[in-house]
Scaffold this motif. Structure first.
Motif, short mmCIF file in Angstrom:
data_model
loop_
_atom_site.label_atom_id
_atom_site.label_comp_id
_atom_site.label_asym_id
_atom_site.label_seq_id
_atom_site.Cartn_x
_atom_site.Cartn_y
_atom_site.Cartn_z
N GLU A 28 0.83 -1.21 0.00
CA GLU A 28 0.00 0.00 0.00
C GLU A 28 0.87 1.25 0.00
OE1 GLU A 28 -3.22 0.20 -0.47
OE2 GLU A 28 -3.18 -1.98 -0.72
N ARG A 29 1.93 1.24 0.79
CA ARG A 29 2.83 2.40 0.81
C ARG A 29 3.55 2.53 -0.54
NH1 ARG A 29 8.22 3.33 1.59
NH2 ARG A 29 8.77 5.39 2.44
N MET A 274 -11.12 1.55 -12.95
CA MET A 274 -12.18 0.60 -12.66
C MET A 274 -12.38 0.50 -11.15
SD MET A 274 -11.02 -2.56 -15.05
CE MET A 274 -10.83 -2.41 -16.80
N ASP A 275 -13.62 0.55 -10.76
CA ASP A 275 -13.95 0.36 -9.35
C ASP A 275 -14.29 -1.11 -9.12
OD1 ASP A 275 -14.54 0.71 -6.72
OD2 ASP A 275 -16.47 1.69 -7.04
N VAL A 276 -13.26 -1.94 -9.13
CA VAL A 276 -13.42 -3.38 -8.91
C VAL A 276 -12.43 -3.81 -7.84
CG1 VAL A 276 -14.27 -3.86 -11.23
CG2 VAL A 276 -11.82 -3.89 -10.81
N GLY A 277 -12.69 -4.94 -7.22
CA GLY A 277 -11.87 -5.37 -6.10
C GLY A 277 -10.51 -5.91 -6.50
N HIS A 305 -4.26 1.13 -8.26
CA HIS A 305 -3.87 2.54 -8.22
C HIS A 305 -3.88 3.01 -6.76
CE1 HIS A 305 -4.15 6.92 -8.80
NE2 HIS A 305 -3.63 6.69 -10.00
N PRO A 306 -3.02 3.97 -6.39
CA PRO A 306 -3.02 4.43 -4.99
C PRO A 306 -4.32 5.03 -4.51
CG PRO A 306 -1.57 5.78 -6.39
CD PRO A 306 -1.92 4.57 -7.16
N ASP A 307 -5.21 5.45 -5.42
CA ASP A 307 -6.51 5.99 -4.99
C ASP A 307 -7.48 4.91 -4.55
OD1 ASP A 307 -5.62 8.51 -5.51
OD2 ASP A 307 -6.65 8.74 -7.42
N GLY A 308 -7.10 3.64 -4.73
CA GLY A 308 -7.93 2.55 -4.24
C GLY A 308 -8.67 1.78 -5.31
N ASP A 309 -8.67 2.29 -6.55
CA ASP A 309 -9.32 1.56 -7.63
C ASP A 309 -8.24 0.93 -8.51
OD1 ASP A 309 -8.33 3.83 -8.75
OD2 ASP A 309 -10.22 4.59 -9.54
N ILE A 310 -8.60 0.58 -9.72
CA ILE A 310 -7.68 -0.09 -10.65
C ILE A 310 -7.45 0.80 -11.86
CG2 ILE A 310 -7.30 -2.13 -12.09
CD1 ILE A 310 -7.35 -2.76 -9.11
N ALA A 311 -6.20 1.03 -12.21
CA ALA A 311 -5.86 1.72 -13.45
C ALA A 311 -5.63 0.69 -14.54
CB ALA A 311 -4.62 2.59 -13.27
N ALA A 312 -6.12 0.97 -15.75
CA ALA A 312 -6.03 -0.03 -16.81
C ALA A 312 -5.82 0.63 -18.16
CB ALA A 312 -7.29 -0.88 -16.85
N LEU A 313 -5.09 -0.06 -19.00
CA LEU A 313 -5.08 0.21 -20.43
C LEU A 313 -5.93 -0.86 -21.08
CD1 LEU A 313 -1.31 1.00 -21.10
CD2 LEU A 313 -3.21 2.64 -21.02
N ALA A 314 -6.85 -0.46 -21.96
CA ALA A 314 -7.73 -1.41 -22.60
C ALA A 314 -7.98 -1.00 -24.03
CB ALA A 314 -9.06 -1.51 -21.86
#
Length: 317
Positions: A28-29, A274-277, A305-314
């Motif tokens: 997380e850090r 993406m807001d996925v787990g 991503h550090p904001d808590g969601d997922i960053a993706a290239l698609a």
């Protein structure tokens, strides 16, 4: 991965999944500092193919999407290796040392690319080999990265695509949201010295964080799970200097050129969140909110991503 280097990383706090560094005890850090601080990572998830011989340059010129003939020892370039149907079998960053060429690409695609290249050697004076054990690879990112590397190596590339050599270190500057570099060390001693020097003011991070930085930079990767899924323009290679439309023929060139000049690009790569787990895997299908049966795209890569969601290239319609 070399045994001595893996032992060194374990002593430095690395937590491994197989031969890949997952994190250094606090993922997380690591994510939090990745977009604002000085971070460095083992790049063991990459492999390296070496091409030697008097015909090495002309051989690669006939195989790759970019103009290898223009590549000198002070620069690197992105190159796609396509099938005859124009689909990317591999995507690599290429640099030179003298008359030898080195291809950096995800390790899980190395063998397929190497075997395909060997099919076309014929009578050319070319030798191809897996040179992954010949370099220890470190990635560095952050606003302070140029100064840190200058202090340790004595020189640093000033622009994206630049390459410098210092002793047995080869340093490539690559695109990023902050200055980013790939370091290729030809000896364990120099790699350890570089790692220890970076550790004074920087933070070591695992593979997921480095792949996140690739995603945020808009730089695609082709893994085994996405091989032969995309033509170069679908992954925006024409926008990141990965395709030259004026060079001669290469496998798939006619299809790539036709799409550029005559066709309509119906799918291309986008950066999204993406807001996925859990992060999806490269090649996973994407669906619209209104249709869960027909995919509208494919994941190129995705990481937390550090904001808590997922960053993706698609690649999406």
């Amino acid at each position: 991965m070399k045994t001595d280097w893996k032992a060194f990383l374990i002593d430095a706090g690395a937590e491994f999944e197989g031969d890949r560094v997952a994190h250094f005890g606090n993922p997380e850090r690591e994510k939090r500092v990745s977009v604002s601080g000085l971070v460095f990572a083992d790049l063991g998830y990459y492999g390296v193919i070496a091409i030697h011989g008097a015909d090495a340059g002309s051989f690669l010129q006939a195989q790759f999407s970019n103009d290898v003939a223009k590549l000198d020892t002070a620069h690197s370039q992105l190159d796609a290796y396509c099938t005859p149907k124009g689909r990317m079998l591999g995507l690599m960053r290429v640099f030179r040392q003298g008359d030898s060429y080195y291809l950096r690409l995800p390790a899980d695609t190395l063998e397929a690319v190497l075997q395909r290249l060997r099919m076309y050697v014929l009578r050319a004076d070319v030798t191809l080999e897996d040179a992954s054990e010949g370099f220890l690879r470190i990635g560095v990112s952050g606003e302070d990265a140029p100064g840190e590397l200058l202090a340790m190596a004595g020189q640093v590339p000033g622009e994206n695509g630049g390459v410098v050599r210092s002793g047995d270190l080869t340093i490539l500057r690559i695109p990023g949201i902050q200055p980013r570099f790939e370091i290729y060390a030809a000896s364990l001693k120099s790699a350890q010295a570089m790692w220890d020097g970076l550790n004074v003011h920087g933070a070591p991070v695992g593979e997921p964080v480095w792949r996140l930085l690739e995603i945020l930079a808009g730089m695609p990767s082709i893994f085994a799970s996405t091989a032969e899924l995309f033509v170069p323009q679908m992954a925006n290679l024409q926008l990141v200097d990965g395709v030259n439309f004026k060079k001669g023929c290469y496998p798939g060139q006619e299809i790539v050129a036709r799409m550029q000049y005559l066709g309509t690009l119906k799918r291309r790569m986008y950066l999204g969140r993406m807001d996925v787990g859990q992060a999806p895997q490269p090649g996973d299908p994407l669906f619209s909110a209104t249709d869960s049966e027909q995919p509208v795209g494919r994941i190129v890569d995705a990481q937390p991503h550090p904001d808590g969601d997922i960053a993706a290239l698609a690649v999406l319609q």
